[in-house]
Design an enzyme around this catalytic site. Structure first.
Site, short mmCIF file in Angstrom:
data_model
loop_
_atom_site.label_atom_id
_atom_site.label_comp_id
_atom_site.label_asym_id
_atom_site.label_seq_id
_atom_site.Cartn_x
_atom_site.Cartn_y
_atom_site.Cartn_z
N HIS A 14 -8.05 16.47 -5.58
CA HIS A 14 -8.32 16.60 -4.15
C HIS A 14 -9.81 16.38 -3.87
O HIS A 14 -10.61 17.31 -3.90
CB HIS A 14 -7.89 17.99 -3.67
CG HIS A 14 -7.88 18.16 -2.18
ND1 HIS A 14 -6.72 18.33 -1.45
CD2 HIS A 14 -8.88 18.19 -1.28
CE1 HIS A 14 -7.01 18.48 -0.17
NE2 HIS A 14 -8.33 18.38 -0.04
N HIS A 16 -12.16 13.69 -1.17
CA HIS A 16 -12.24 12.58 -0.22
C HIS A 16 -13.39 11.67 -0.63
O HIS A 16 -14.52 12.14 -0.79
CB HIS A 16 -12.47 13.12 1.19
CG HIS A 16 -11.37 14.01 1.67
ND1 HIS A 16 -10.35 13.56 2.46
CD2 HIS A 16 -11.12 15.33 1.45
CE1 HIS A 16 -9.51 14.56 2.72
NE2 HIS A 16 -9.97 15.65 2.11
N HIS A 193 -2.43 17.95 3.53
CA HIS A 193 -3.27 19.12 3.77
C HIS A 193 -2.47 20.12 4.61
O HIS A 193 -1.92 19.77 5.66
CB HIS A 193 -4.52 18.73 4.55
CG HIS A 193 -5.54 17.98 3.76
ND1 HIS A 193 -5.26 16.83 3.07
CD2 HIS A 193 -6.87 18.23 3.56
CE1 HIS A 193 -6.38 16.39 2.47
NE2 HIS A 193 -7.36 17.23 2.76
N GLU A 196 -4.67 25.71 5.17
CA GLU A 196 -6.12 25.88 5.02
C GLU A 196 -6.64 26.60 6.25
O GLU A 196 -6.93 27.79 6.22
CB GLU A 196 -6.80 24.52 4.84
CG GLU A 196 -8.31 24.59 4.71
CD GLU A 196 -8.98 23.21 4.78
OE1 GLU A 196 -10.18 23.15 4.45
OE2 GLU A 196 -8.33 22.23 5.19
N ASP A 274 -13.04 18.83 -3.16
CA ASP A 274 -12.82 18.46 -1.76
C ASP A 274 -13.87 17.47 -1.23
O ASP A 274 -13.62 16.27 -1.21
CB ASP A 274 -12.74 19.71 -0.89
CG ASP A 274 -12.00 19.49 0.42
OD1 ASP A 274 -11.50 18.37 0.63
OD2 ASP A 274 -11.91 20.44 1.22
N ASP A 275 -15.01 17.96 -0.78
CA ASP A 275 -16.12 17.13 -0.30
C ASP A 275 -17.40 17.71 -0.92
O ASP A 275 -18.18 18.39 -0.24
CB ASP A 275 -16.20 17.18 1.24
CG ASP A 275 -14.91 16.74 1.90
OD1 ASP A 275 -14.63 15.54 1.90
OD2 ASP A 275 -14.18 17.62 2.40
#
Length: 332
Positions: A14, A16, A193, A196, A274-275
């Site tokens: 996961h 991006h 997603h 969250e 994630d990021d």
């Protein structure tokens, strides 16, 4: 600093691709394209945002600086080399046809650029990489459906999954069922997603309407005991990103995060970043901090990586090679 020889091999499901853009690369592209970054960075040179909405705005500003296949090749190579240095043997990145279009690059050129970066990183480090194309839910059901059609009509050997990202507070999962049917018929692995920013109902509805085998985040499932049991029974894997959840105030501190409770309940959890530069984390930090806080030993860390490989959107032969690499590295 970790001793590489002692690190249990890792895998990330996961992340991006645009969200993995390190500030130095973004500044380099801004200079290349003569763009003013405004208040994108703070005085320390880090991404500057304060809530989910401002995070998404900062994300889009950075993403729109990637305008050529070569830009994306550089980004993908940088990311995959960095997680390989963190001990990863496999990684998947979310790619966004909508972000590519906004930056004026065709889907084909976008994918080819990222693929070139993945292949360069593999040649240098041996890491395997794949891509998951996403629709952006707050762009609406039609846009997500068009993204699914575009991906299905333009197959690439490294694009192996389809997902739904963007603002989870927008749009019911049932709105995107047609897009997921298109992706499933194209043979793509399915994730979304959910759970969250929105509670367990988000996870339940995604499972019901999108027929996914993985959930991006999914941690709010802990609020519904029946849903946790369903995740176990249906062998659903969660792409858990603790650092992201803390940064976005889903949980106040790591010790309050439910990743260990979910694991103890029998849910297949994995760890991802994630990021990473937006959330001041790395894949190595996710593994090391979660292990420190919850007392995970090498056996548990190995199981986390095994969960990721088994749930990965790659072919059976690649999975087998990765599992053998994991076993060899942890033998004895």
């Amino acid at each position: 600093m970790e001793m590489q020889s002692t690190v249990v091999p890792r895998a990330e499901l996961h992340c991006h691709i645009e969200g993995a853009a390190p500030p130095p690369l973004v500044r380099k592209l801004a200079k290349r394209y003569n763009e003013d970054l405004g208040d994108l960075f703070n005085s320390a040179g880090e991404y500057d945002w304060h809530d989910f909405t401002s995070f998404m705005k900062a994300y889009d500003v950075a993403a729109n600086l990637f305008r050529r296949p070569g830009d994306y090749a550089e980004l993908a190579e940088t990311y995959f080399r960095s997680i390989a240095e963190d001990g990863a043997i496999y990684g998947e990145v979310f790619i966004s046809p909508d972000h590519a279009a906004a930056a004026g690059i065709s889907y084909h050129a976008y994918v080819e650029g990222i693929a070139a970066g993945i292949e360069r990183a593999k040649a240098e480090t041996g890491i395997e990489g794949r891509m998951i194309a996403i629709g952006v839910r707050h762009f609406g059901a039609k846009a997500v459906e068009e993204a699914a059609k575009l991906v299905a009509a333009n197959p690439h050997p490294l694009v192996t999954g389809f997902g739904l990202a963007g603002d989870e507070r927008y749009g019911h999962p049932s709105n995107y069922a047609k897009a997921y049917q298109i992706a499933a018929e194209a043979g793509l692995g399915l994730t979304a997603h959910a759970g969250e920013l929105v509670g367990p109902e988000s996870v339940r509805d995604a499972l019901d309407y999108l027929k996914i085998t993985r959930v991006g985040h999914g941690v709010r499932a802990i609020e519904d005991e029946g849903l946790v049991q369903r995740l176990v029974e249906e062998n659903i894997t969660l792409e858990v990103c603790p650092g992201s959840n803390i940064s976005l105030s889903v949980y106040e501190k790591l010790r309050f995060h439910p990743v260990n409770l979910l694991r103890q309940a029998g849910v297949k959890v994995t760890l991802s970043s994630d990021d990473p530069p937006f959330f001041h984390t790395t894949l190595a930090q996710e593994y090391s901090e979660v292990s420190r806080v919850f007392g995970w030993d090498r056996t548990v860390q190995k199981q986390i990586t095994k969960n990721a490989i088994e749930a990965a959107f790659c072919d059976a032969d690649t999975k087998e090679r990765l599992l053998q690499k994991l076993e060899k590295a942890t033998a004895g």
